[in-house]
Design an enzyme around this catalytic site. Sequence first.
Site, PDB file in Angstrom:
ATOM      1  N   CYS B  86       0.755  -1.394  -0.026  1.00  0.00           N
ATOM      2  CA  CYS B  86       0.151  -0.096  -0.081  1.00  0.00           C
ATOM      3  C   CYS B  86       0.717   1.427   0.060  1.00  0.00           C
ATOM      4  CB  CYS B  86      -0.938  -0.004   1.155  1.00  0.00           C
ATOM      5  SG  CYS B  86      -2.529   0.894   1.073  1.00  0.00           S
ATOM      6  N   HIS B 203      -2.977  -5.916   1.371  1.00  0.00           N
ATOM      7  CA  HIS B 203      -2.408  -6.053   2.635  1.00  0.00           C
ATOM      8  C   HIS B 203      -2.130  -7.728   3.119  1.00  0.00           C
ATOM      9  CE1 HIS B 203      -2.475  -1.524   3.686  1.00  0.00           C
ATOM     10  NE2 HIS B 203      -3.362  -1.764   3.000  1.00  0.00           N
ATOM     11  N   GLU B 205      -0.231  -8.480   5.589  1.00  0.00           N
ATOM     12  CA  GLU B 205      -0.257  -8.573   7.057  1.00  0.00           C
ATOM     13  C   GLU B 205      -1.498  -8.607   7.348  1.00  0.00           C
ATOM     14  OE1 GLU B 205      -0.062  -5.805   5.133  1.00  0.00           O
ATOM     15  OE2 GLU B 205      -0.612  -4.219   6.235  1.00  0.00           O
TER      16      GLU B 205
END
Lengths: 741, 230, 81, 81
Positions: B86, B203, B205
């Site tokens: 991002c 994302h 994570e």
Amino acid sequence: MSAVSLPGEPVVDVVQARAHGLTEGEYAAIERCLGRTPTFTELGVFSVMWSEHCSYKSSRKHLRMLPMRGPRVAGGPGENAGAIDIGDGWVAVFKIESHNHPSFVEPYQGAATGVGGILRDIFTMGARPIASMNSLKFGSFDHPRTRYLLSGVVGGIGGYGNCVGVPTVAGEVMFDAAYNANILVNAFCLGLARREELQSARARGAGNPVLYVGSATGRDGIHGASLLASAEFDAESASKRPTVQVGDPFTEKLLIEACLEAMKTGAIVAIQDMGAAGLTSSSSEMAGRGGLGIELDLDRVPLREPGLTPYEILLSESQERMLLVAERGREGELAAVFEKWDLHAVTVGRITDDARWRALYCGRVVADIPVASLSDEAPVYDRPAAPPAMPMRVRGTKKRPVAPEPGAALRALLASPNICSRRWVYRQYDWIVQSNTVVGPGSDAAIVRIKGSRRGLAMKVDSNPRMCAIDPYLGAVATVCEAARNVACAGARPAGITNCLNYGNPERPEIMWQLVRGIEGLRDAAIAFETPVISGNVSLYNETEGRAIPPTPTIAMVGVFEDVERRVTQCFKQPGDVILVVSTAPPSLAGSEFDALFGTVAEGLERIDLERERKLIEGLVGCAEGGLVHSAHDVAEGGFAVALAEACFNLDGIFGAEVELALPLGGAAEALFGEGASTVIISAPTDRIEAIGTLFSPLEIRPIGRVSDRARLRIDSLIDEDVRGLMAVYEEALAGRLGAK
Amino acid sequence: MKWGVVSFPGSLDDADALYALREVMGQDATRLWHKDERLMGAQCIILPGGFSYGDYLRCGAIARFSPIMKSIARFAADGGLVIGTCNGFQILCEARLLPGVLVRNRSLSFICDRVIVRVENARTPFTCATRAGDLLRLPIKHGEGRYVAPEDEIRQIEERGQVLLRYVDASGAETDEANPNGSMHAIAGIANERFNVFGLMPHPEHAVEKMLVGGDDGLKLFHSVIESVR
Amino acid sequence: MLVKVFVTPREGILDPQGRATEGALRSLGFGGVNSVRVGRYIVLDIDAPTKAAAEEAAKKMCEQLLANPLIEDYRFEVEGA
Amino acid sequence: MLVKVFVTPREGILDPQGRATEGALRSLGFGGVNSVRVGRYIVLDIDAPTKAAAEEAAKKMCEQLLANPLIEDYRFEVEGA
Ligand SMILES: Nc1ncnc2c1ncn2[C@@H]1O[C@H](COP(=O)(O)OP(=O)(O)O)[C@@H](O)[C@H]1O
Ligand SMILES: [Mg+2]
């Protein structure tokens, strides 16, 4: 000591006081507590501190009736936000606040700064903000300004919330002509702290330095367009005064990290955000709570532009500013932490023991006021309250005299801006950041887990202005019940409430009556659910051209999971499951979305039996803890049929429902689309019916049908619709109407 | 293995990346401060999502000049592994460590959603634990994730197999609706020519725990890196 | 000295904001709008000994930070002193 | 005709973007930067019979859409034809 007005400042007299929105009586009281005529700066200070917004002078007396204490309450009343103990040494700090008027004037910045303000109320308590919600009320969808306001407000909430990294996990949006000229934007934030880490805003220790940190002070949001007319001296600076405050979420993010880190040093004695009435309220309130005095050296306040007067410095509402009292001698330690985050902490004053609020400017004392008179001794009014001759009704325009056939009515309701999916809204909010979101927007209540523990929290914000318009007491009770139900449907035990009371002009007896009845309803329901009201906010004068908004108490309920694995969501999961309905009373079309759409003649509201409501909540929590049910969904706007459809909308595999209600042809509308009553739709394996029944008793649970793997929704012979078709209507309505993808 | 996660002013997902690496995957991960130049012996460096410097002016334009970026550029030049998610992706583009640039979403509004991406090239340190064609369900949350680059550059990127992830629909097909932000060639993630720098808008994570809304497909990407390093 | 910087999206590079603005103007009833490009306007007040020095600095600022050459063109004017 | 619109944050209004850019320029070693304001630069190509008509239209566009009068000031130039 006495204080002086500065050369060029307007003379202070009754006229000037009135221009500041003070009554003659209030002005006399000011002269009494000073024993002299106030300086121009002092007049400004009193006018903001004694304003409705800061002093709660119309509502304070009545707010006292709310249950604010309880075994779980870990602090709150009197502080910037309330806190409840959620176990394992954790406390949840939360509050909801309105930013209605600024959002109507400039929707993006108004909503953004509303989010910023509530965030500061939370982290000033020593809690890290972990979840936000919002409650939005706009005018009728077809009103020319509605789209502009909607996209501005949603953009502002996202623009600020996303940038500070706090997920927006739930909320509500309603459209009704009653808000055409006065929208509502209520912002909620919840933070997490270790119990022993909770900070206070109570000043201690005469001689301790007062530090200012955050953005520099500009001329933002200084009140009183009326008074400026009478004050030539700053006609010119007045023209420089922005009517709109611009938020800076980046600085806010730095403040959150820096303040939380600075608190760990233990060098902070007290801390408070500079909200309404900025430097004035934060300094006088911290001193007031500690029964101490404070002295501010205005020459040291960081300014965004030169030439601000003491009056402007003290009344500025520039955003992203914090005021803190440090332990004497440890300023350096704190400054170092703030420098790390590229923020500068400046000493702007010190705590004194003379219980006076004093402001110095260029060696002159420009204000010298007994601290107590700014807070505790601010006027409190017991305004006359009287019911209106005729109960006001919020009504959709009568579209047709008679409602269409049930299938068409269901589709119309699913497409209604008040019921259809809010995806267009929450797609613009980050509801993922911080890695805690177990259930995000789109379900009854949002769920976040607590890292490093099995625990979790459920939360939802609700309001029901249409019912409140019919009966402000029952409406408030029903709203608390709905919020509790949303949380309990998720499987969490309701634990605490925060509320935002949005009403009209309290100087009108019928509005005052609405407010008092609303608070009574909130009180009774909160007591019944043993959910203390730990914080809140009152927004009055929500009216334009003498037309008030419907009474709108917004309720945010927070519930606790011992074990978040025990959560329940709203949609069906298993074909063959039995569908059960539990209800506390028969539904009614009064104040329903069906009523608003089709203008049926709806009767008054059912009375609410809070003992039965409590049983319903207990039953839901019991079912979740026992792992007995596959889904539980609250019947809200649109009634039973809409809720049943929503339960079929499972994104990982659509289901259907086969339901027999044995409804009389004709008069089925009440049962299918009625609201008001507390009703939940549960799905579970057949062999659990008995166990579930005992948990809800004495409430009766009604098996009404089965979950099917055929994507059709059938109720008797009245409704037989393709679920995918219904879902398309539900999902695309809002984006479609907004012409967006 | 040893990971480094950079914190810029305004970074948001740095804490989440650290949590994912340490608590969920039991990795050794350290926070790298933007004013610092030391990389603490990290074998893979993550530039996290967020709004570094408020995303003011242009996303990533200011963060790119942080002291730590000098070291990271050197680290990358020496073949060190760097991942930008991002905002991190935007910073890598601004720093020219990756080709192209990310601009406002086609819809002009922020989008938070779950998307499906298809692995286009599994022979890289970031995707070696997957198979080409695998579909991953990952969260996105950005206002400026529309990947653009000059056509000739895109052609080269495609030819060299630098496109690692592409937005597709549930059936694995490239469709306009499946492309959330209007990225050219539906590009969701790309690598540099040497395949040691990887930028993606989704994302991973936030996709390491089944319980959470993001699911756990992101693990496959982290495991790839772990395998490639050992 | 006053430096005014004009940053515009490169020709050929899509400009969604410009397109949206164009659409909005049309729907507001403005006829004859052929094209709209939306860029950035940056006004800097800097100390510089000479106009040439200011231009020198402005150029550097644009190339390093204020514009992204991949997708943007820039232009600046130096005023005053 | 070519209409160039310059939108800037109002005097006295916080300009976070300008502040951040200012800070960045300083840390990039640009000395003597006293202030930076960041606004929008909008270039429109519109059909209009006369320059006056174009100015008329431009003013309307700014007030209705291109600038937010509450927090922004605008200025425009009409060129060509
Ligand atoms: N403004 C908003 N922001 C975020 N989520 C929202 C917003 N409005 C509605 N939602 C979500 O959409 C769903 C439906 O909202 P609502 O109709 O109020 O729920 P309920 O009918 O259970 O009260 C909920 O999950 C709610 O959290
Ligand atoms: Mg609701």
